[in-house]
Scaffold this motif. Sequence first.
Motif, PDB file in Angstrom:
ATOM      1  N   VAL A 131       0.835  -1.206   0.000  1.00 14.29           N
ATOM      2  CA  VAL A 131       0.000   0.000   0.000  1.00 14.29           C
ATOM      3  C   VAL A 131       0.868   1.255   0.000  1.00 14.29           C
ATOM      4  CG1 VAL A 131      -1.645   1.341   1.377  1.00 14.29           C
ATOM      5  CG2 VAL A 131      -1.983  -1.109   1.092  1.00 14.29           C
ATOM      6  N   LEU A 132       1.916   1.249   0.805  1.00 16.29           N
ATOM      7  CA  LEU A 132       2.823   2.399   0.846  1.00 16.29           C
ATOM      8  C   LEU A 132       3.516   2.591  -0.503  1.00 16.29           C
ATOM      9  CD1 LEU A 132       4.259   4.617   2.478  1.00 16.29           C
ATOM     10  CD2 LEU A 132       5.979   2.903   3.103  1.00 16.29           C
ATOM     11  N   ALA A 133       3.975   1.500  -1.101  1.00 17.45           N
ATOM     12  CA  ALA A 133       4.677   1.610  -2.375  1.00 17.45           C
ATOM     13  C   ALA A 133       3.770   2.160  -3.472  1.00 17.45           C
ATOM     14  CB  ALA A 133       5.232   0.241  -2.782  1.00 17.45           C
ATOM     15  N   VAL A 134       2.504   1.706  -3.492  1.00 17.61           N
ATOM     16  CA  VAL A 134       1.582   2.155  -4.533  1.00 17.61           C
ATOM     17  C   VAL A 134       1.060   3.553  -4.234  1.00 17.61           C
ATOM     18  CG1 VAL A 134      -0.658   1.711  -5.603  1.00 17.61           C
ATOM     19  CG2 VAL A 134       0.929  -0.169  -5.202  1.00 17.61           C
ATOM     20  N   THR A 135       0.587   3.747  -3.001  1.00 17.29           N
ATOM     21  CA  THR A 135      -0.067   5.009  -2.660  1.00 17.29           C
ATOM     22  C   THR A 135       0.905   6.176  -2.629  1.00 17.29           C
ATOM     23  OG1 THR A 135      -1.662   3.770  -1.356  1.00 17.29           O
ATOM     24  CG2 THR A 135      -1.564   6.134  -0.978  1.00 17.29           C
ATOM     25  N   VAL A 136       2.115   5.939  -2.151  1.00 15.81           N
ATOM     26  CA  VAL A 136       3.092   7.026  -2.037  1.00 15.81           C
ATOM     27  C   VAL A 136       4.158   6.927  -3.120  1.00 15.81           C
ATOM     28  CG1 VAL A 136       4.784   8.122  -0.518  1.00 15.81           C
ATOM     29  CG2 VAL A 136       2.676   7.199   0.437  1.00 15.81           C
ATOM     30  N   GLY A 137       4.850   5.785  -3.197  1.00 11.18           N
ATOM     31  CA  GLY A 137       5.962   5.661  -4.142  1.00 11.18           C
ATOM     32  C   GLY A 137       5.530   5.801  -5.587  1.00 11.18           C
ATOM     33  N   LEU A 138       4.521   5.030  -5.996  1.00 12.50           N
ATOM     34  CA  LEU A 138       4.073   5.085  -7.386  1.00 12.50           C
ATOM     35  C   LEU A 138       3.453   6.434  -7.727  1.00 12.50           C
ATOM     36  CD1 LEU A 138       4.134   3.240  -9.815  1.00 12.50           C
ATOM     37  CD2 LEU A 138       1.843   2.431  -9.223  1.00 12.50           C
ATOM     38  N   LEU A 197      -6.477  -1.779  -2.876  1.00 11.15           N
ATOM     39  CA  LEU A 197      -5.706  -2.360  -1.773  1.00 11.15           C
ATOM     40  C   LEU A 197      -6.283  -1.955  -0.423  1.00 11.15           C
ATOM     41  CD1 LEU A 197      -2.047  -1.914  -3.069  1.00 11.15           C
ATOM     42  CD2 LEU A 197      -3.330  -4.049  -2.881  1.00 11.15           C
ATOM     43  N   LEU A 198      -6.775  -0.718  -0.317  1.00  8.85           N
ATOM     44  CA  LEU A 198      -7.387  -0.283   0.945  1.00  8.85           C
ATOM     45  C   LEU A 198      -8.712  -0.998   1.178  1.00  8.85           C
ATOM     46  CD1 LEU A 198      -6.599   3.537   0.936  1.00  8.85           C
ATOM     47  CD2 LEU A 198      -5.551   1.758   2.332  1.00  8.85           C
ATOM     48  N   VAL A 199      -9.448  -1.262   0.096  1.00 14.48           N
ATOM     49  CA  VAL A 199     -10.674  -2.064   0.242  1.00 14.48           C
ATOM     50  C   VAL A 199     -10.335  -3.448   0.764  1.00 14.48           C
ATOM     51  CG1 VAL A 199     -12.534  -3.191  -1.041  1.00 14.48           C
ATOM     52  CG2 VAL A 199     -11.999  -0.791  -1.481  1.00 14.48           C
ATOM     53  N   LEU A 200      -9.263  -4.047   0.223  1.00 10.80           N
ATOM     54  CA  LEU A 200      -8.823  -5.357   0.709  1.00 10.80           C
ATOM     55  C   LEU A 200      -8.395  -5.281   2.171  1.00 10.80           C
ATOM     56  CD1 LEU A 200      -8.041  -8.311   0.231  1.00 10.80           C
ATOM     57  CD2 LEU A 200      -5.821  -7.501  -0.620  1.00 10.80           C
ATOM     58  N   THR A 201      -7.711  -4.206   2.543  1.00 12.33           N
ATOM     59  CA  THR A 201      -7.287  -4.043   3.940  1.00 12.33           C
ATOM     60  C   THR A 201      -8.494  -3.951   4.863  1.00 12.33           C
ATOM     61  OG1 THR A 201      -5.287  -2.891   3.212  1.00 12.33           O
ATOM     62  CG2 THR A 201      -5.953  -2.601   5.508  1.00 12.33           C
ATOM     63  N   ARG A 202      -9.504  -3.180   4.458  1.00 11.72           N
ATOM     64  CA  ARG A 202     -10.720  -3.069   5.279  1.00 11.72           C
ATOM     65  C   ARG A 202     -11.392  -4.435   5.431  1.00 11.72           C
ATOM     66  NH1 ARG A 202     -11.275   1.965   2.295  1.00 11.72           N
ATOM     67  NH2 ARG A 202     -11.350   3.754   3.721  1.00 11.72           N
ATOM     68  N   TYR A 203     -11.476  -5.161   4.339  1.00 13.28           N
ATOM     69  CA  TYR A 203     -12.132  -6.462   4.381  1.00 13.28           C
ATOM     70  C   TYR A 203     -11.393  -7.420   5.312  1.00 13.28           C
ATOM     71  CZ  TYR A 203     -13.602 -11.105   2.932  1.00 13.28           C
ATOM     72  OH  TYR A 203     -14.049 -12.395   2.938  1.00 13.28           O
ATOM     73  N   LEU A 204     -10.073  -7.470   5.179  1.00 11.90           N
ATOM     74  CA  LEU A 204      -9.295  -8.341   6.056  1.00 11.90           C
ATOM     75  C   LEU A 204      -9.414  -7.915   7.506  1.00 11.90           C
ATOM     76  CD1 LEU A 204      -6.035  -8.851   3.954  1.00 11.90           C
ATOM     77  CD2 LEU A 204      -7.888 -10.481   4.319  1.00 11.90           C
ATOM     78  N   GLY A 205      -9.461  -6.607   7.747  1.00 16.03           N
ATOM     79  CA  GLY A 205      -9.626  -6.131   9.119  1.00 16.03           C
ATOM     80  C   GLY A 205     -10.950  -6.577   9.724  1.00 16.03           C
ATOM     81  N   ARG A 206     -12.038  -6.454   8.949  1.00 19.46           N
ATOM     82  CA  ARG A 206     -13.340  -6.902   9.464  1.00 19.46           C
ATOM     83  C   ARG A 206     -13.371  -8.407   9.674  1.00 19.46           C
ATOM     84  NH1 ARG A 206     -15.171  -3.352   5.362  1.00 19.46           N
ATOM     85  NH2 ARG A 206     -15.607  -5.161   4.041  1.00 19.46           N
ATOM     86  N   ALA A 207     -12.748  -9.152   8.748  1.00 19.51           N
ATOM     87  CA  ALA A 207     -12.844 -10.612   8.803  1.00 19.51           C
ATOM     88  C   ALA A 207     -11.933 -11.226   9.853  1.00 19.51           C
ATOM     89  CB  ALA A 207     -12.521 -11.201   7.426  1.00 19.51           C
ATOM     90  N   LEU A 208     -10.758 -10.616  10.099  1.00 22.45           N
ATOM     91  CA  LEU A 208      -9.756 -11.259  10.945  1.00 22.45           C
ATOM     92  C   LEU A 208      -9.544 -10.579  12.282  1.00 22.45           C
ATOM     93  CD1 LEU A 208      -7.057 -12.034   8.222  1.00 22.45           C
ATOM     94  CD2 LEU A 208      -8.844 -13.544   9.111  1.00 22.45           C
ATOM     95  N   LEU A 209      -9.728  -9.261  12.360  1.00 22.83           N
ATOM     96  CA  LEU A 209      -9.434  -8.560  13.612  1.00 22.83           C
ATOM     97  C   LEU A 209     -10.608  -8.520  14.576  1.00 22.83           C
ATOM     98  CD1 LEU A 209      -7.291  -5.491  12.487  1.00 22.83           C
ATOM     99  CD2 LEU A 209      -6.537  -7.560  13.660  1.00 22.83           C
TER     100      LEU A 209
END
Length: 442
Positions: A131-138, A197-209
Amino acid sequence: MDEVSGARARRTLRAFGVPVGRADLRELGYALAGPLPGLLGVALLYPVLAVALVLSVTHLGLPLLAAVLTAGRGIGAVHRRLLRGLLGEDVPAPPGPAAGGGTALRARLTDGASWRTLAFVLLAAPLSVLVLAVTVGLRLYGLAGVLYPLWWRSVSADGHRGLSLGTLALDTVPSSLLVALAGLGVLAFAGWVGRRLLVLTRYLGRALLGPSRLSERVRDLEERRAVVVHDSAMTLRRIERDLHDGAQAQLIAVTLALASARSRLDRLGPDGTIPAADLSRGRELVDQALGNARTAVGDLRDLVRGIHPPVLDTGLDAALETLAARTGVPVRLRTGLAGRLPEEVETIAYFCASELLSNAARHSGADLIELTARQSAGLLRLVVRDEGRGGAVLLPGTAGGGSGLSGLAERVRAVDGSLRVDSPAGGPTTVTVELPARPGAT
């Protein structure tokens, strides 16, 4: 038109990865802050987890593995705070491991929430770096391309000004414009991939955390059971109090009055007749006993009506018509009920309508109240709306301890329903009650 044009401009800028609002800035903040707990997980958990798995066949491996799960829960809590504060994803913390009949070590090793949290911590490490590489670096890479026409003359490569793409020299104005166009494409690609990628992060957070669906359901059922038990206890205490202070007191007064009247009427004079004074007093006592008996009957009738309103025997639509007619403020009633509903649903809907109409009549200052009851797709929707002063707030309360709107919310929630309040200052106020209801036999 200005607002429409501004909205289009914001959408265009956002499509090219340019932050145009607080949400975009928070997402950028998450991209910058997310790798910190991710790298912490890599530094602490990966090597220790590997050692624990190798030693799991010995007595040293299991305590070490339990320590990894505990540390994973701590790092998972940091991830939850970042998700809540920067991405607006409120993930509730899962319940702690319950020992039950086993040991604390066994409880930690068999706790599903701890393993899910550890899985998120391990996955978040590479994901947050991506996420950092795409959102900031790219994005920075694309931005450099967009600005290439402004700075290509200030650098040199391979004996010419500007950069080179393989053997192609990018040292002319047309080539710099092509680089800028490619930079726009890179920005758009980075923005699209970053959002996914942030949508995937949100989904994983809801499902796993967070807690599992089963544990959430169990907790919800426990809370509802507490509400029902508390409500039943309060109802029994109210009935006992009403009987003790109302009907019971009146019936005792009837008994005393009748006993005194009989005593008066048993007094015979010398001539074998009842003295006029005693006869008159006996009649007064009988009249008093009759009045007390009527009062006791009325109290008992009111008490029974509070448990189950008799007007519901003819259906919810007729009961709502009666409520609308009894309200001090004119009520516009609209009903669309397919038939009789389960008794508990009709009772809750009746009491909700009664309380909401009473609140609107007393506090809103409105000249007209609208009451709508519709039934469709197994759902009963009850809406009470007024054009009053507004300001109604649904305050959270403890189980079974709420009153007013919070008490209604608890009643509704006990049957898997919901209650929503929309009441801005100055009005209007709209309260929507939704109850799962399918037509049932009477």
